[in-house]
Design an enzyme around this catalytic site. Structure first.
Site, PDB file in Angstrom:
ATOM      1  N   GLU A  93      -6.816  -1.785  -7.255  1.00  0.00           N
ATOM      2  CA  GLU A  93      -6.293  -3.130  -7.437  1.00  0.00           C
ATOM      3  C   GLU A  93      -6.882  -4.114  -6.432  1.00  0.00           C
ATOM      4  O   GLU A  93      -7.306  -3.734  -5.345  1.00  0.00           O
ATOM      5  CB  GLU A  93      -4.780  -3.137  -7.368  1.00  0.00           C
ATOM      6  N   CYS A 113      -5.550   7.103  -0.795  1.00  0.00           N
ATOM      7  CA  CYS A 113      -5.712   7.067   0.661  1.00  0.00           C
ATOM      8  C   CYS A 113      -5.235   8.386   1.222  1.00  0.00           C
ATOM      9  O   CYS A 113      -4.302   8.979   0.696  1.00  0.00           O
ATOM     10  CB  CYS A 113      -4.877   5.921   1.240  1.00  0.00           C
ATOM     11  N   CYS A 120       4.038   3.505   2.832  1.00  0.00           N
ATOM     12  CA  CYS A 120       2.991   2.860   2.026  1.00  0.00           C
ATOM     13  C   CYS A 120       2.809   3.534   0.674  1.00  0.00           C
ATOM     14  O   CYS A 120       2.663   4.756   0.583  1.00  0.00           O
ATOM     15  CB  CYS A 120       1.676   2.880   2.806  1.00  0.00           C
ATOM     16  N   GLY A 160      -6.428   2.050   0.433  1.00  0.00           N
ATOM     17  CA  GLY A 160      -7.409   2.826   1.184  1.00  0.00           C
ATOM     18  C   GLY A 160      -7.528   2.446   2.638  1.00  0.00           C
ATOM     19  O   GLY A 160      -7.005   1.429   3.081  1.00  0.00           O
ATOM     20  N   SER A 192      -8.619  -4.367   7.974  1.00  0.00           N
ATOM     21  CA  SER A 192      -7.372  -3.814   8.501  1.00  0.00           C
ATOM     22  C   SER A 192      -7.482  -2.295   8.559  1.00  0.00           C
ATOM     23  O   SER A 192      -7.873  -1.653   7.599  1.00  0.00           O
ATOM     24  CB  SER A 192      -6.215  -4.230   7.586  1.00  0.00           C
ATOM     25  N   LEU A 216       0.049  -1.432  13.714  1.00  0.00           N
ATOM     26  CA  LEU A 216       0.752  -0.808  14.844  1.00  0.00           C
ATOM     27  C   LEU A 216       2.089  -0.229  14.373  1.00  0.00           C
ATOM     28  O   LEU A 216       2.296   0.973  14.421  1.00  0.00           O
ATOM     29  CB  LEU A 216       0.952  -1.849  15.960  1.00  0.00           C
ATOM     30  N   CYS A 334       0.440  -3.710  -1.613  1.00  0.00           N
ATOM     31  CA  CYS A 334       0.451  -2.310  -1.201  1.00  0.00           C
ATOM     32  C   CYS A 334       0.555  -1.238  -2.283  1.00  0.00           C
ATOM     33  O   CYS A 334       1.453  -0.404  -2.265  1.00  0.00           O
ATOM     34  CB  CYS A 334       1.558  -2.076  -0.181  1.00  0.00           C
TER      35      CYS A 334
END
Ligand code: SAH
Length: 347
Positions: A93, A113, A120, A160, A192, A216, A334
């Site tokens: 996407e 991923c 996530c 990913g 990112s 983080l 996401c």
């Protein structure tokens, strides 16, 4: 002989491939410009090549393409989400966000991923493969071509872990910033990462000063490991060392992303530790409300508390801002579209 994938190649690689086919050198420029400036993905579209040459090029190679499965247009803001099918049937996407005549695109870097962050959606269906250079580029070119717009900013924040697809991502950045092609400004590219320290160090040596943002989400190793398995490989200290090095060698300010999860990472204890970690460095902190998913089962900190959390950080000298959520009504964030579509297909 292996077929050439024309839109996987940097300028020099394209040049070598064409030289092997005994094509005159000046053609490289025409073909590179055709692919990356005029956004052609078929030799049919090239008006400056003879029929004979097009036929030969088609016999020797091809363009990798992506196909639109579904497009979702937000009713609340200028966000559009695209679900694309790759040639092997894999789904990814891409999200386009418009704001004051500036178009930002958020692209995927892998099919699935392997990082396994607990909150996530992109990682839940597992990892299939890396995206090729052409598949990274085509997300931008497809949208640019079909919407007839210029994309000003690219963020590698879709499905990913971009630094886990290091070589292709680097090549992609070199091509998209090539003056003979799309000519995007290097300063308008943001990557990112969940914190692959070794790859961040490598990136800082590439002479590609893109913006870097690091996920983080928790300032304590023990707690971060519980939601982000990557923390077992690279501890927070190591990630911050790499962030500092990145800033020193590129001059680009590094950001950190912090997704607020109710009663998990939003206490004063967390604020104290963030302040310690930042240690007066010129880092930026981006606070993001959690986009709750079923598999994780935890809600976001509410917007009032989020604002208070921010204020407390700002008072302590931290450069913190809250990231606006875009495309809420179309699952703008996401990996939810891809997993949703897969579930639907299984039914
Ligand atoms: N793998 C990279 C880039 C993709 S994720 C990374 O980890 O940074 C982009 C950002 O969205 C990351 O900061 C990620 O932690 C965050 N994210 C993932 N799932 C989320 C969710 N459900 N709600 C809010 N942010 C989320």
């Amino acid at each position: 002989m292996k077929k050439i994938i024309y839109n996987n190649l940097e300028y020099n690689e394209l040049n070598s491939s064409l030289q092997e086919l005994k094509i005159e050198r000046y053609r490289t420029n025409q073909i590179f410009e055709g692919i990356h400036h005029l956004l052609y993905n078929d030799f049919e579209m090239f008006t400056n090549l003879s029929k004979k040459m097009k036929k030969m090029l088609e016999e020797e190679g091809k363009f990798k393409k992506i196909e639109l499965v579904k497009k979702f247009v937000s009713k609340v803001d200028e966000t559009t989400k695209y679900l694309f099918k790759l040639e092997d049937g894999a789904l990814i996407e891409t999200v386009l966000m418009g704001y004051h005549d500036r178009n930002t695109i958020c692209i995927s870097s892998q099919v699935g991923c392997k990082m396994g962050c607990k909150f996530c959606a992109s990682t839940k269906a597992g990892y299939e493969r890396n995206l090729e250079v052409s598949e990274l580029l085509e997300q931008i070119y497809y949208v640019s071509r079909t919407e007839d717009i210029r994309i000003n900013n690219v963020v590698l924040m879709g499905i990913g872990e971009p630094l886990d697809n290091y070589d292709n991502v680097i090549k992609f950045i070199k091509i998209i910033t090539d003056e003979r092609g799309y000519n995007m400004s290097i300063r308008n590219i943001t990557l990112s990462t969940c914190g692959l320290a070794k790859e961040i160090d490598r990136l800082s040596q590439e002479d590609l000063p893109i913006n870097l943002t690091i996920s983080l989400h928790n300032p304590f190793d023990f707690e971060r490991s519980a939601i982000m398995p990557i923390n077992n490989r690279y501890k927070i200290d190591e990630v911050f060392k790499s962030a500092k090095k990145y800033f020193e060698s590129t001059g680009r300010r590094v950001s950190f992303e912090y997704t607020l999860i109710k009663d998990v990472n939003d206490s004063d204890r967390h604020i104290d530790e963030i302040v310690k970690l930042f240690n007066h460095e010129n880092f930026h902190l981006n606070l993001i409300p959690l986009n709750a998913i079923d598999e994780f089962g935890k809600p976001s900190t509410n917007s009032n508390e989020l604002e208070i959390f921010k204020q407390k950080l700002v008072k302590r000298g931290i450069n913190a801002t809250i990231r606006k959520s875009m495309g809420i009504d179309i699952d703008g964030a996401c990996g939810q579209l891809r997993s949703g579509h897969k579930k639907e297909m299984r039914k």
